[in-house]
Design a protein around this motif. Structure first.
Motif, PDB file in Angstrom:
ATOM      1  N   ASP A 122       0.823  -1.212   0.000  1.00  0.00           N
ATOM      2  CA  ASP A 122       0.000   0.000   0.000  1.00  0.00           C
ATOM      3  C   ASP A 122       0.855   1.260   0.000  1.00  0.00           C
ATOM      4  OD1 ASP A 122       0.937  -0.386   2.571  1.00  0.00           O
ATOM      5  OD2 ASP A 122      -0.890   0.311   3.551  1.00  0.00           O
ATOM      6  N   GLY A 123       2.111   1.134   0.330  1.00  0.00           N
ATOM      7  CA  GLY A 123       3.045   2.242   0.311  1.00  0.00           C
ATOM      8  C   GLY A 123       4.405   1.759   0.774  1.00  0.00           C
ATOM      9  N   LEU A 124       5.410   2.653   0.740  1.00  0.00           N
ATOM     10  CA  LEU A 124       6.779   2.262   1.049  1.00  0.00           C
ATOM     11  C   LEU A 124       7.384   3.102   2.164  1.00  0.00           C
ATOM     12  CD1 LEU A 124       8.080   1.758  -2.620  1.00  0.00           C
ATOM     13  CD2 LEU A 124       7.101   0.052  -1.078  1.00  0.00           C
ATOM     14  N   ASN A 125       6.544   3.711   2.978  1.00  0.00           N
ATOM     15  CA  ASN A 125       7.002   4.481   4.130  1.00  0.00           C
ATOM     16  C   ASN A 125       7.106   3.539   5.322  1.00  0.00           C
ATOM     17  OD1 ASN A 125       7.343   6.123   6.360  1.00  0.00           O
ATOM     18  ND2 ASN A 125       5.725   7.567   5.810  1.00  0.00           N
ATOM     19  N   PRO A 126       8.305   3.293   5.848  1.00  0.00           N
ATOM     20  CA  PRO A 126       8.452   2.318   6.928  1.00  0.00           C
ATOM     21  C   PRO A 126       7.768   2.717   8.224  1.00  0.00           C
ATOM     22  CG  PRO A 126      10.496   3.521   6.606  1.00  0.00           C
ATOM     23  CD  PRO A 126       9.591   3.899   5.466  1.00  0.00           C
ATOM     24  N   ALA A 127       7.387   3.986   8.347  1.00  0.00           N
ATOM     25  CA  ALA A 127       6.703   4.437   9.558  1.00  0.00           C
ATOM     26  C   ALA A 127       5.190   4.476   9.402  1.00  0.00           C
ATOM     27  CB  ALA A 127       7.207   5.820   9.961  1.00  0.00           C
ATOM     28  N   ALA A 128       4.690   4.185   8.193  1.00  0.00           N
ATOM     29  CA  ALA A 128       3.252   4.335   7.978  1.00  0.00           C
ATOM     30  C   ALA A 128       2.627   3.249   7.122  1.00  0.00           C
ATOM     31  CB  ALA A 128       2.966   5.708   7.342  1.00  0.00           C
ATOM     32  N   ASN A 129       3.434   2.420   6.489  1.00  0.00           N
ATOM     33  CA  ASN A 129       2.885   1.419   5.575  1.00  0.00           C
ATOM     34  C   ASN A 129       3.207   0.011   6.043  1.00  0.00           C
ATOM     35  OD1 ASN A 129       3.627   3.841   3.232  1.00  0.00           O
ATOM     36  ND2 ASN A 129       1.545   3.102   3.502  1.00  0.00           N
ATOM     37  N   ASN A 130       2.731  -0.961   5.287  1.00  0.00           N
ATOM     38  CA  ASN A 130       2.636  -2.321   5.785  1.00  0.00           C
ATOM     39  C   ASN A 130       3.553  -3.244   4.995  1.00  0.00           C
ATOM     40  OD1 ASN A 130       0.484  -1.106   7.196  1.00  0.00           O
ATOM     41  ND2 ASN A 130      -0.896  -1.562   5.493  1.00  0.00           N
ATOM     42  N   PHE A 131       4.699  -3.546   5.559  1.00  0.00           N
ATOM     43  CA  PHE A 131       5.716  -4.277   4.831  1.00  0.00           C
ATOM     44  C   PHE A 131       5.578  -5.781   5.050  1.00  0.00           C
ATOM     45  CE2 PHE A 131       9.213  -0.763   4.662  1.00  0.00           C
ATOM     46  CZ  PHE A 131       8.288   0.106   4.123  1.00  0.00           C
ATOM     47  N   ALA A 132       5.451  -6.509   3.953  1.00  0.00           N
ATOM     48  CA  ALA A 132       5.643  -7.945   3.938  1.00  0.00           C
ATOM     49  C   ALA A 132       6.758  -8.200   2.921  1.00  0.00           C
ATOM     50  CB  ALA A 132       4.353  -8.672   3.611  1.00  0.00           C
ATOM     51  N   VAL A 133       6.895  -9.436   2.466  1.00  0.00           N
ATOM     52  CA  VAL A 133       8.043  -9.785   1.620  1.00  0.00           C
ATOM     53  C   VAL A 133       8.154  -8.868   0.410  1.00  0.00           C
ATOM     54  CG1 VAL A 133       9.005 -11.569   0.131  1.00  0.00           C
ATOM     55  CG2 VAL A 133       8.125 -12.175   2.388  1.00  0.00           C
ATOM     56  N   SER A 134       7.039  -8.624  -0.275  1.00  0.00           N
ATOM     57  CA  SER A 134       7.087  -7.811  -1.494  1.00  0.00           C
ATOM     58  C   SER A 134       7.577  -6.398  -1.212  1.00  0.00           C
ATOM     59  CB  SER A 134       5.698  -7.773  -2.142  1.00  0.00           C
ATOM     60  OG  SER A 134       5.267  -9.070  -2.491  1.00  0.00           O
ATOM     61  N   ALA A 135       7.119  -5.825  -0.119  1.00  0.00           N
ATOM     62  CA  ALA A 135       7.551  -4.465   0.218  1.00  0.00           C
ATOM     63  C   ALA A 135       9.039  -4.420   0.535  1.00  0.00           C
ATOM     64  CB  ALA A 135       6.740  -3.931   1.388  1.00  0.00           C
ATOM     65  N   TYR A 136       9.550  -5.468   1.196  1.00  0.00           N
ATOM     66  CA  TYR A 136      10.971  -5.482   1.530  1.00  0.00           C
ATOM     67  C   TYR A 136      11.845  -5.546   0.285  1.00  0.00           C
ATOM     68  CZ  TYR A 136      10.165  -5.778   6.506  1.00  0.00           C
ATOM     69  OH  TYR A 136       9.800  -5.493   7.797  1.00  0.00           O
ATOM     70  N   VAL A 137      11.390  -6.228  -0.758  1.00  0.00           N
ATOM     71  CA  VAL A 137      12.149  -6.265  -2.007  1.00  0.00           C
ATOM     72  C   VAL A 137      12.368  -4.846  -2.524  1.00  0.00           C
ATOM     73  CG1 VAL A 137      12.050  -6.955  -4.441  1.00  0.00           C
ATOM     74  CG2 VAL A 137      11.450  -8.593  -2.649  1.00  0.00           C
ATOM     75  N   MET A 138      11.343  -4.004  -2.350  1.00  0.00           N
ATOM     76  CA  MET A 138      11.421  -2.641  -2.861  1.00  0.00           C
ATOM     77  C   MET A 138      12.128  -1.685  -1.906  1.00  0.00           C
ATOM     78  SD  MET A 138       7.668  -2.223  -4.671  1.00  0.00           S
ATOM     79  CE  MET A 138       6.680  -3.283  -3.610  1.00  0.00           C
ATOM     80  N   THR A 139      12.074  -1.958  -0.602  1.00  0.00           N
ATOM     81  CA  THR A 139      12.570  -0.963   0.361  1.00  0.00           C
ATOM     82  C   THR A 139      13.962  -1.231   0.897  1.00  0.00           C
ATOM     83  OG1 THR A 139      11.362  -2.127   2.116  1.00  0.00           O
ATOM     84  CG2 THR A 139      10.274  -0.228   1.092  1.00  0.00           C
ATOM     85  N   TYR A 140      14.416  -2.493   0.944  1.00  0.00           N
ATOM     86  CA  TYR A 140      15.784  -2.712   1.412  1.00  0.00           C
ATOM     87  C   TYR A 140      16.811  -1.978   0.546  1.00  0.00           C
ATOM     88  CZ  TYR A 140      15.233  -6.026   5.272  1.00  0.00           C
ATOM     89  OH  TYR A 140      14.953  -6.600   6.480  1.00  0.00           O
ATOM     90  N   PRO A 141      16.634  -1.873  -0.789  1.00  0.00           N
ATOM     91  CA  PRO A 141      17.608  -1.072  -1.553  1.00  0.00           C
ATOM     92  C   PRO A 141      17.522   0.422  -1.258  1.00  0.00           C
ATOM     93  CG  PRO A 141      16.455  -2.644  -2.973  1.00  0.00           C
ATOM     94  CD  PRO A 141      15.713  -2.608  -1.683  1.00  0.00           C
ATOM     95  N   VAL A 142      16.380   0.875  -0.756  1.00  0.00           N
ATOM     96  CA  VAL A 142      16.161   2.301  -0.516  1.00  0.00           C
ATOM     97  C   VAL A 142      16.609   2.716   0.886  1.00  0.00           C
ATOM     98  CG1 VAL A 142      14.384   4.109  -0.372  1.00  0.00           C
ATOM     99  CG2 VAL A 142      14.272   2.377  -2.183  1.00  0.00           C
ATOM    100  N   PHE A 143      16.408   1.820   1.855  1.00  0.00           N
ATOM    101  CA  PHE A 143      16.749   2.111   3.250  1.00  0.00           C
ATOM    102  C   PHE A 143      17.832   1.149   3.738  1.00  0.00           C
ATOM    103  CE2 PHE A 143      12.393   3.630   2.897  1.00  0.00           C
ATOM    104  CZ  PHE A 143      12.443   4.844   3.556  1.00  0.00           C
ATOM    105  N   ASP A 144      18.860   1.694   4.373  1.00  0.00           N
ATOM    106  CA  ASP A 144      19.804   0.861   5.102  1.00  0.00           C
ATOM    107  C   ASP A 144      19.228   0.635   6.500  1.00  0.00           C
ATOM    108  OD1 ASP A 144      22.069   0.913   3.166  1.00  0.00           O
ATOM    109  OD2 ASP A 144      22.056   3.056   3.642  1.00  0.00           O
ATOM    110  N   PRO A 145      18.930  -0.585   6.906  1.00  0.00           N
ATOM    111  CA  PRO A 145      18.445  -0.784   8.272  1.00  0.00           C
ATOM    112  C   PRO A 145      19.553  -0.482   9.272  1.00  0.00           C
ATOM    113  CG  PRO A 145      18.912  -2.895   7.240  1.00  0.00           C
ATOM    114  CD  PRO A 145      19.068  -1.852   6.167  1.00  0.00           C
TER     115      PRO A 145
END
Length: 614
Positions: A122-145
């Motif tokens: 539903d979105g890619l904001n780690p503070a407001a959206n809902n990450f499952a496997v698909s979202a992590y594919v898109m967000t791990y390259p964008v955010f360094d944990p």
């Protein structure tokens, strides 16, 4: 962030809670009653790691009643502490036995990696959206944990420079690396960490996975020490706090951008991170395009090979697997048995499979009739044909499960067996229940509802198989709901029985969230709503220590407790598979900024920042 119903859940607003199974303590429900505890003295920076397996089997833990659970049998081989091992296969052109891959060629710069995911986010904001496997594919390259896992399943600093326990782990200080900049050029600092934390608390869903860890006065939860250092002050003492921010809750966004996104939710589709890739464009349900960050802060110590990553939601994972085989998709992640078999059988395709990180099961609501009575739960468990489920639904791809831990893991209690495929035991229990509660029965059978998400051919097949085994003892009404509605109904407790996927965290403490009493509320993350204060006390005890022997004792006992509560009917250990063309290199060779090799396939979550194409 794992991270569930058996079908796809990324689009659901509650999928974030499942994805948090891996982050756990930063999620909502693993606290104790230790209080705010401001530190008095810092100790030397310690990177707590999962110790090696003990030489001797652990003694059984003692419960509050003073009775000992039976000691587990000693395994033949030394078990694993974390579900880190993967199996890699490549189908040779002649269709014969898999052979060792040839030596890798020299890394190549450039190119576009095309990735298929099973659902949209539903979105890619780690503070407001809902990450499952698909979202992590898109967000791990964008955010360094701020922290992540190494190949042994131990947490390591990542975006953070160090973590320092205070007062023996009652609080933890996190120091960020110097010189890190976001994609918009602003420097990373402690204020961004605090703003991200506050944004998580402001979100009605993400806050469920954060607030229970901290004092009621949430202003005491996080303290700014200096420009690069913050201190976490959770309720409980933690022996290994950083592992809980290895996922979505450890992704930091700029304070100014978070404020803007709160006013304009459209910005949630275009987050600003510190990672090696930036979002160039995003059309939901079609494609998200990431491009290399030319000013990546770690570019001088971390080689970033790809120019672009294109992520395509393809909800039919068999079609996605066929496209990997055809060469127009480079990589995909799936746990679908048909898709895995397609990948395995395709020439020129490699699979990286992890069978130790999550379980498929049915679960029962203990606070709604008929399953508020243990006899009904026992009868359903005994009547379930798990063997048929594993054979017909999983098709040999995933092994049967007796508990929440794969047998290769040190946490697994070999004395706990799934009490399914025992229909002869179900009849007397049903008869006794119906004698006491005739209004909940018809024709000598217990009335119940099976709820699942759909429309879905796979879920329908599962429902038909389960109902066939339950039919002699239960009158089953089916309820198929859209996945968002389905998950909401489960969270609110409006269900009898559902099929689900969960557990399998790198460290089992990250799964406490799903089984503790404090997760039971109006919206419950303890989905079966089963409360055991004795179990809670032991879970909080193991959280506070790095004594592996004692932690193993406790988790062996917990599996007995869960078995005896009859809340879960375990089917199989899920097989999370990364499938890719043989030209995709270095999938399991990603490293941290310090050069530490990273966990490759964590419930399907995979880093892609150092993949390259030959």
């Amino acid at each position: 962030m794992t991270a569930r119903p058996v079908q796809k859940r990324c689009a659901s607003w509650l999928a974030v809670l499942l994805a948090f199974a891996v982050v756990a303590a930063a999620c909502g429900g693993d606290d104790g009653d230790g209080g705010e505890a401001q530190p008095t003295q810092a100790v030397e920076t310690t990177e707590t790691a999962a110790p090696a397996a003990p030489d001797e089997p652990a003694e059984a833990p003692v419960d509050d009643g003073g009775e000992e659970a039976p000691a587990p049998a000693e395994p033949d081989d030394e078990p694993l502490v974390a579900p880190v091992d993967t199996t890699t296969t490549t189908t040779p052109p002649d269709g014969g036995e898999a052979v060792e891959a040839p030596a890798e060629p020299e890394p190549q710069f450039g190119g576009t990696l095309k990735v298929a995911v099973e659902a949209e986010s539903d979105g890619l904001n780690p503070a407001a959206n809902n990450f499952a496997v698909s979202a992590y594919v898109m967000t791990y390259p964008v955010f360094d944990p701020v922290a992540y896992w190494n190949t042994q399943g131990q947490w390591i600093p990542y975006l953070a420079e160090s973590f320092t326990p205070i007062d023996d782990g009652q609080s933890w200080q996190m120091k960020l690396r110097e010189g890190v900049r976001f994609h918009d050029g602003t420097p990373l600092g402690a204020d961004d960490v605090i703003a991200t934390f506050n944004a998580q608390l402001a979100d009605p869903i993400v806050s469920l996975a954060v607030r229970p860890y901290y004092p009621e006065d949430i202003s005491e939860a996080l303290t700014r020490i200096d420009d690069l250092t913050v201190q976490f002050n959770p309720l409980d003492k933690f022996g290994f706090f950083p592992q809980f921010i290895t996922s979505q809750l450890g992704m930091i966004a700029p304070a100014e951008w978070l404020a803007a996104a709160a006013d304009d939710p459209n910005l949630n589709q275009y987050p600003i991170g510190t990672g090696p890739f930036m979002i160039e464009s995003r059309t939901q349900d079609e494609v998200t395009v990431l491009v290399r960050n030319p000013d990546y802060w770690a570019a001088d110590i971390t080689d970033i090979y790809l120019d672009r990553i294109e992520v395509y939601p393809i909800t039919d994972t068999v079609i996605a697997a066929e496209r990997v085989a055809a060469g127009d998709i480079d990589l995909m992640v799936t746990s679908n048995s048909d898709a895995i078999l397609t990948l395995r059988d395709s020439e020129g395709v490699q699979t990286i499979e992890n069978l130790r990180s999550s379980e498929d099961f049915a679960m029962m609501n203990t606070q709604m009739a008929p399953f508020d009575d243990i006899r009904a739960r026992q009868a359903l468990t005994h009547a379930t044909d798990r063997d048929a489920y594993v054979a017909l639904i999983r098709q040999g791809v995933s092994p049967p499960a007796d508990t929440m831990f794969h047998p290769d893991l040190i946490w697994h209690n070999p004395d706990v067996k799934q009490e399914s495929n025992m229909p002869e035991l179900a009849g007397p229990l049903v008869a006794a229940y119906c004698a006491d509660f005739p209004g909940n029965c018809s024709g000598g059978k217990i009335n119940m509802e099976l709820q699942y998400s759909g429309p879905s051919v796979a879920q329908t097949r599962i429902a038909e198989l389960l109902i066939d085994s339950w039919d002699p003892f239960f009158n089953v009404t089916e309820q198929e709901l859209l996945q968002d509605d389905h998950i909401l109904e489960v969270a609110l407790g409006f269900y009898n029985v559902v099929t689900w996927r969960q557990f399998g965290a790198v460290d089992p403490d990250n799964d406490v969230l799903w089984i503790e009493c404090r997760s039971i509320s109006f919206i419950s993350l303890n989905w079966p709503r089963d409360c055991s204060p004795e179990r809670d006390a032991l879970m909080y005890e193991q959280r506070a220590t790095n004594d592996l022997d004692r932690r193993v004792e406790i988790w062996h006992w917990i599996q007995e407790n869960i078995r005896d509560s009859y809340t879960y009917i375990f089917f199989n250990h899920a097989n999370w598979t990364i499938g890719a063309g043989d030209h995709v290199q270095n999938i399991c060779g990603q490293t941290s900024p310090d050069g530490v090799e990273l966990f490759c396939n964590n419930q399907g979550r995979v880093q892609l920042h150092q993949v390259w194409l030959s």
